[in-house]
Design a protein around this motif. Structure first.
Motif, PDB file in Angstrom:
ATOM      1  N   GLN A 193       5.191   4.737  18.076  1.00  0.00           N
ATOM      2  CA  GLN A 193       5.662   4.004  17.025  1.00  0.00           C
ATOM      3  C   GLN A 193       5.601   4.590  15.427  1.00  0.00           C
ATOM      4  N   PRO A 194       6.974   4.863  15.060  1.00  0.00           N
ATOM      5  CA  PRO A 194       6.893   5.393  13.613  1.00  0.00           C
ATOM      6  C   PRO A 194       6.058   4.420  12.775  1.00  0.00           C
ATOM      7  N   TYR A 195       5.494   4.907  11.966  1.00  0.00           N
ATOM      8  CA  TYR A 195       4.957   4.204  10.751  1.00  0.00           C
ATOM      9  C   TYR A 195       5.769   3.308   9.915  1.00  0.00           C
ATOM     10  N   HIS A 196       5.496   1.998   9.807  1.00  0.00           N
ATOM     11  CA  HIS A 196       6.317   1.175   8.765  1.00  0.00           C
ATOM     12  C   HIS A 196       5.444   0.069   8.228  1.00  0.00           C
ATOM     13  N   LYS A 197       5.937  -0.460   7.181  1.00  0.00           N
ATOM     14  CA  LYS A 197       4.971  -1.518   6.333  1.00  0.00           C
ATOM     15  C   LYS A 197       5.546  -2.893   6.630  1.00  0.00           C
ATOM     16  N   LEU A 198       5.945  -3.081   7.741  1.00  0.00           N
ATOM     17  CA  LEU A 198       6.669  -4.339   8.052  1.00  0.00           C
ATOM     18  C   LEU A 198       5.413  -5.502   7.952  1.00  0.00           C
ATOM     19  N   GLY A 199       4.167  -5.122   8.404  1.00  0.00           N
ATOM     20  CA  GLY A 199       3.254  -6.283   8.340  1.00  0.00           C
ATOM     21  C   GLY A 199       2.636  -6.308   7.012  1.00  0.00           C
ATOM     22  N   VAL A 200       2.582  -5.651   6.026  1.00  0.00           N
ATOM     23  CA  VAL A 200       1.872  -5.736   4.756  1.00  0.00           C
ATOM     24  C   VAL A 200       2.020  -7.244   4.492  1.00  0.00           C
ATOM     25  N   HIS A 201       2.844  -7.875   4.333  1.00  0.00           N
ATOM     26  CA  HIS A 201       2.942  -9.103   3.697  1.00  0.00           C
ATOM     27  C   HIS A 201       1.864 -10.088   4.372  1.00  0.00           C
ATOM     28  N   LYS A 202       1.323  -9.919   5.571  1.00  0.00           N
ATOM     29  CA  LYS A 202       0.519 -10.647   6.199  1.00  0.00           C
ATOM     30  C   LYS A 202      -0.885 -10.297   5.874  1.00  0.00           C
ATOM     31  N   TRP A 203      -0.982  -9.106   5.626  1.00  0.00           N
ATOM     32  CA  TRP A 203      -2.190  -8.641   4.928  1.00  0.00           C
ATOM     33  C   TRP A 203      -2.561  -9.191   3.580  1.00  0.00           C
ATOM     34  N   GLU A 204      -1.482  -9.567   2.922  1.00  0.00           N
ATOM     35  CA  GLU A 204      -1.476 -10.006   1.428  1.00  0.00           C
ATOM     36  C   GLU A 204      -1.696 -11.649   1.676  1.00  0.00           C
ATOM     37  N   LYS A 205      -0.990 -12.127   2.600  1.00  0.00           N
ATOM     38  CA  LYS A 205      -1.355 -13.638   3.046  1.00  0.00           C
ATOM     39  C   LYS A 205      -2.735 -14.025   3.386  1.00  0.00           C
ATOM     40  N   LEU A 206      -3.453 -13.151   3.929  1.00  0.00           N
ATOM     41  CA  LEU A 206      -4.881 -13.002   4.347  1.00  0.00           C
ATOM     42  C   LEU A 206      -5.767 -12.839   3.243  1.00  0.00           C
ATOM     43  N   GLU A 207      -5.158 -12.094   2.275  1.00  0.00           N
ATOM     44  CA  GLU A 207      -5.886 -11.700   0.936  1.00  0.00           C
ATOM     45  C   GLU A 207      -6.869 -10.555   1.363  1.00  0.00           C
ATOM     46  N   TRP A 208      -6.613  -9.551   2.247  1.00  0.00           N
ATOM     47  CA  TRP A 208      -6.983  -8.523   2.533  1.00  0.00           C
ATOM     48  C   TRP A 208      -6.380  -7.362   1.931  1.00  0.00           C
ATOM     49  N   GLN A 209      -7.187  -6.370   1.768  1.00  0.00           N
ATOM     50  CA  GLN A 209      -6.694  -5.295   1.275  1.00  0.00           C
ATOM     51  C   GLN A 209      -5.916  -4.206   2.079  1.00  0.00           C
ATOM     52  N   TYR A 210      -4.687  -3.908   1.902  1.00  0.00           N
ATOM     53  CA  TYR A 210      -4.119  -3.142   2.519  1.00  0.00           C
ATOM     54  C   TYR A 210      -4.390  -1.545   2.041  1.00  0.00           C
ATOM     55  N   GLN A 211      -4.888  -0.591   2.924  1.00  0.00           N
ATOM     56  CA  GLN A 211      -5.307   0.660   2.498  1.00  0.00           C
ATOM     57  C   GLN A 211      -4.379   1.762   2.648  1.00  0.00           C
ATOM     58  N   LEU A 212      -3.059   1.408   3.338  1.00  0.00           N
ATOM     59  CA  LEU A 212      -2.042   2.691   3.395  1.00  0.00           C
ATOM     60  C   LEU A 212      -0.975   2.548   2.553  1.00  0.00           C
ATOM     61  N   HIS A 213      -1.050   1.805   1.507  1.00  0.00           N
ATOM     62  CA  HIS A 213       0.038   1.741   0.600  1.00  0.00           C
ATOM     63  C   HIS A 213       0.683   3.000   0.128  1.00  0.00           C
ATOM     64  N   ASP A 214      -0.018   4.097   0.038  1.00  0.00           N
ATOM     65  CA  ASP A 214       0.259   5.360  -0.101  1.00  0.00           C
ATOM     66  C   ASP A 214       0.824   6.143   0.974  1.00  0.00           C
ATOM     67  N   ALA A 215       0.764   5.749   2.275  1.00  0.00           N
ATOM     68  CA  ALA A 215       1.293   6.407   3.163  1.00  0.00           C
ATOM     69  C   ALA A 215       2.655   6.275   3.384  1.00  0.00           C
ATOM     70  N   ARG A 216       3.473   7.168   3.674  1.00  0.00           N
ATOM     71  CA  ARG A 216       4.812   7.238   3.619  1.00  0.00           C
ATOM     72  C   ARG A 216       5.541   7.090   5.259  1.00  0.00           C
ATOM     73  N   GLU A 217       6.601   6.600   5.449  1.00  0.00           N
ATOM     74  CA  GLU A 217       7.399   6.741   6.810  1.00  0.00           C
ATOM     75  C   GLU A 217       7.591   8.117   7.096  1.00  0.00           C
ATOM     76  N   ASN A 218       7.858   8.512   8.625  1.00  0.00           N
ATOM     77  CA  ASN A 218       8.246   9.649   9.134  1.00  0.00           C
ATOM     78  C   ASN A 218       9.562   9.979   8.680  1.00  0.00           C
ATOM     79  N   THR A 219       9.751  11.393   8.508  1.00  0.00           N
ATOM     80  CA  THR A 219      11.492  11.651   8.375  1.00  0.00           C
ATOM     81  C   THR A 219      11.722  11.760   9.786  1.00  0.00           C
ATOM     82  N   GLU A 220      13.275  11.902   9.930  1.00  0.00           N
ATOM     83  CA  GLU A 220      13.610  12.088  11.328  1.00  0.00           C
ATOM     84  C   GLU A 220      13.329  13.187  12.134  1.00  0.00           C
ATOM     85  N   ALA A 221      13.304  14.458  10.903  1.00  0.00           N
ATOM     86  CA  ALA A 221      12.930  15.710  11.634  1.00  0.00           C
ATOM     87  C   ALA A 221      11.312  15.376  12.303  1.00  0.00           C
ATOM     88  N   GLU A 222      10.482  14.998  11.483  1.00  0.00           N
ATOM     89  CA  GLU A 222       9.167  14.722  11.840  1.00  0.00           C
ATOM     90  C   GLU A 222       8.914  14.028  13.279  1.00  0.00           C
TER      91      GLU A 222
END
Length: 240
Positions: A193-222
């Motif tokens: 499962q390549p990393y994505h941030k599709l669930g970040v809004h759920k963390w925000e709704k719960l008022e939890w701190q999402y700690q991977l904001h700085d993580a990037r998605e994989n390139t196709e080559a990766e």
């Protein structure tokens, strides 16, 4: 229970009814369903109602489909799942468990040995420090002990792994995972499962701190590089 998805296509073979159970002891940094973590949430639903819903879906399952229980962590409710899977098996419905492998008690063993046609096991990290950072819990060997138990049964298992650049998607970690599992006979495939941030809004709704904001998605080559490495060890590598 948290929710039910009627036509899941990424939670096991074929078209599936996916039952998401409430509650999980882990709090993975990238969890895209954080609303399923709270063990005091969810709603109770009679098993008979779920079985009836699954029976109504049988025409859509075909030869490969069936029912998957996910979460949260479904094996926190292993005792109740025994009856659920008993009913499904009596109707000829394929059963699957999507788990992090933290629970291996008497009820889990009975469920695995007698009623689970397939297990999808989430590998969080190969090293203890990485496991603790991702999940917030100690002892990643629990997952490996779970894998050993399933392997000894001779029954099918899939692995699942989230690719996060520099965190889980490194050649060293991918080779380590491949070498660890290369002699397992029951592993039919590994799903990435390549990393994505599709669930970040759920963390925000719960008022939890999402700690991977700085993580990037994989390139196709990766992603391609990860697949090439894992193909050295596994029969099938699939990218979701």
């Amino acid at each position: 229970m948290h929710s039910v998805e009627s036509f899941g296509t990424h939670d096991g073979p074929g078209i599936r009814m996916v039952v998401f159970l409430q509650g999980c002891k882990l709090k993975c940094l990238y969890c895209h369903n954080p609303d399923t973590i709270d063990t005091h949430g969810g709603t109770e639903i009679p098993i008979e109602n779920l079985v009836k819903r699954a029976i109504n879906m049988k025409p859509y399952f075909g030869k490969e489909g069936g029912v998957t229980v996910s979460g949260g962590e479904p094996l926190l409710q292993s005792k109740e799942l025994i009856h659920f899977f008993q009913c499904l098996k009596a109707e000829g419905i394929h059963t699957n468990i999507d788990t992090n492998g933290r629970v291996l008690n008497h009820f889990t063993e009975q469920l695995l040995d007698d009623y689970a046609d397939l297990v999808m096991l989430d590998i969080k990290h190969m090293h203890e420090d990485g496991y603790q950072m991702i999940t917030g819990q100690k002892n990643n060997t629990t997952t490996f002990n779970f894998a050993k138990y399933r392997e000894a049964s001779g029954k099918p298992m899939w692995l699942r792994y989230v690719l996060i650049p520099e965190l889980t998607n490194t050649p060293e970690l991918l080779h380590a995972m491949g070498k660890y599992f290369k002699n397992y006979k029951t592993i039919e495939k590994i799903e990435l499962q390549p990393y994505h941030k599709l669930g970040v809004h759920k963390w925000e709704k719960l008022e939890w701190q999402y700690q991977l904001h700085d993580a990037r998605e994989n390139t196709e080559a990766e992603i391609e590089s990860a697949v090439n490495i894992l193909q050295l060890y596994f029969k099938e590598v699939k990218v979701n």
